[in-house]
Scaffold this motif. Structure first.
Motif, PDB file in Angstrom:
ATOM      1  N   THR A  65       0.803  -1.227   0.000  1.00  0.00           N
ATOM      2  CA  THR A  65       0.000   0.000   0.000  1.00  0.00           C
ATOM      3  C   THR A  65       0.831   1.269   0.000  1.00  0.00           C
ATOM      4  O   THR A  65       0.279   2.363  -0.152  1.00  0.00           O
ATOM      5  N   GLN A  86      -6.793  -1.032  -3.293  1.00  0.00           N
ATOM      6  CA  GLN A  86      -6.230  -0.764  -1.969  1.00  0.00           C
ATOM      7  C   GLN A  86      -4.900  -0.016  -2.035  1.00  0.00           C
ATOM      8  O   GLN A  86      -4.419   0.478  -1.012  1.00  0.00           O
ATOM      9  N   GLU A  88      -3.978   2.893  -2.473  1.00  0.00           N
ATOM     10  CA  GLU A  88      -4.559   4.234  -2.548  1.00  0.00           C
ATOM     11  C   GLU A  88      -3.525   5.342  -2.690  1.00  0.00           C
ATOM     12  O   GLU A  88      -3.872   6.465  -3.062  1.00  0.00           O
ATOM     13  N   GLN A 109     -11.106   3.638  -6.186  1.00  0.00           N
ATOM     14  CA  GLN A 109     -10.498   4.027  -4.904  1.00  0.00           C
ATOM     15  C   GLN A 109      -9.157   4.724  -5.095  1.00  0.00           C
ATOM     16  O   GLN A 109      -8.612   5.281  -4.139  1.00  0.00           O
ATOM     17  N   LEU A 110      -8.608   4.699  -6.309  1.00  0.00           N
ATOM     18  CA  LEU A 110      -7.290   5.311  -6.566  1.00  0.00           C
ATOM     19  C   LEU A 110      -7.455   6.805  -6.821  1.00  0.00           C
ATOM     20  O   LEU A 110      -7.237   7.307  -7.921  1.00  0.00           O
TER      21      LEU A 110
END
Length: 330
Positions: A65, A86, A88, A109-110
């Protein structure tokens, strides 16, 4: 004993490939990513896995991450994991020259993604419309923006529908073969009746797949339309603002002209009243006051004013004397 056609797993010493915040594993003939070894280096934020033999990223790739820049170009990646969103912190993603047909919806989500290169991938028509050509850096930046916004606004029921359609399309070839054998064994009209069922299933699967593609394709069109309407509204608002500025400028010029005219009129009246006062003082024989007033007049205008006032005084006295004399004397 491994078969001659199998590709042996290549092990790489990750520690030797880490320099500062960058882990360079390019040109290493990797078929699997050493995720655990990479995750042990917490300072690594740039990962280069280009020019390898990767087909997928594995199950645990989403634990990285901290990645900010990821290069997966020149591999044979067919799909990305569903939990890819995930990552991010990711800002730069290079997927050039792979085998991707679609992207996971978790791309929504990015939020920090600013660069996405998907050139050389056999994307579906719907995803091609969303991503674009990615031929320049500006195109890649726009591709990142469009992909994240579309995936963020994509509805879950449409995702489920697309997944079911994909499953049905995968099941269809076996069903078609069994139906063909049934037709050959039973023959005639009965075979014709049985063959209609798989055909109906195929038609339903095509409709579902077509519906999923239509939903995907509608999204970017609406996004483009909304962008066009937003730009049109923005242009209208800018035109209105420019018109208001022009009107305000015109009003300001008018106000300045009116103020200048008013000030000139007031100054003329003040000078006229001063002139009358001087004439009054001279006519009624108050030379002291007249001399004091004359001292305040500038030298370049003093002689002219005095001559004019003297002429005016003589004319007024002549007029008064003529007015006071009786008509018989005239």
């Amino acid at each position: 004993m491994p078969k001659p056609g199998d590709k042996a797993k290549v092990k790489v010493n990750v520690k030797e490939r880490v320099v500062d915040e960058t882990c360079d594993l390019s040109l290493s003939e990797l078929s699997e990513i050493p995720v655990r070894e990479i995750a042990s280096f917490k300072r690594v934020t740039v990962l280069d896995l280009s020019s390898n033999r990767l087909v997928n990223l594995g199950k645990n790739f989403s634990i990285l991450t901290r990645l900010v820049r990821l290069d997966l170009s020149k591999n044979q990646i067919k799909f990305l994991p569903e939990d890819f969103g995930q990552l991010e912190q990711l800002r730069h993603l290079d997927l050039y020259n792979n085998c991707l047909e679609h992207l996971p919806i978790s791309f929504g989500q990015l939020r920090r993604l600013r660069y996405l290169d998907l050139k050389g991938n056999p994307l579906t028509p719907a995803w091609e419309k969303i991503v674009g050509c990615c031929s320049t850096q500006k195109d890649c930046q726009q591709a990142a923006k469009n992909t994240v916004s579309i995936c963020a606004n994509y509805k879950p029921e449409l995702i489920e529908r697309e997944r079911l359609a994909a499953q049905e399309s995968q099941k269809m070839p076996g069903a078609g073969d069994s139906s063909a054998t049934a037709v050959q064994t039973n023959g005639g009209a009965a075979g014709g009746k049985k063959s209609t069922k798989p055909n109906n299933k195929k038609a339903k699967a095509k409709k579902l797949a077509g519906g999923g593609d239509n939903e995907l394709t509608i999204k970017p069109v609406n996004a483009v339309g909304s962008a066009g309407t937003a730009s049109a509204l923005g242009s209208k608002s800018t035109q209105k603002n420019n018109q208001k500025k022009k009107n305000s400028k015109g009003d300001s010029w008018l106000n300045l002209l009116s103020r200048a005219a008013l000030s000139s009129l007031v100054s003329f009246l003040v000078l006229f009243i001063i002139n009358l006062l001087i004439i009054y003082m001279i006519m009624f024989k108050n030379p002291d006051i007249a001399d004091k007033l004359v001292e305040y007049i500038p030298h370049q205008y003093r002689d002219w004013i005095l001559t004019k006032t003297e002429i005016f005084r003589l004319r007024v006295t002549d007029w008064i004397s003529e007015f006071r004399t009786p008509p018989e004397e005239h």
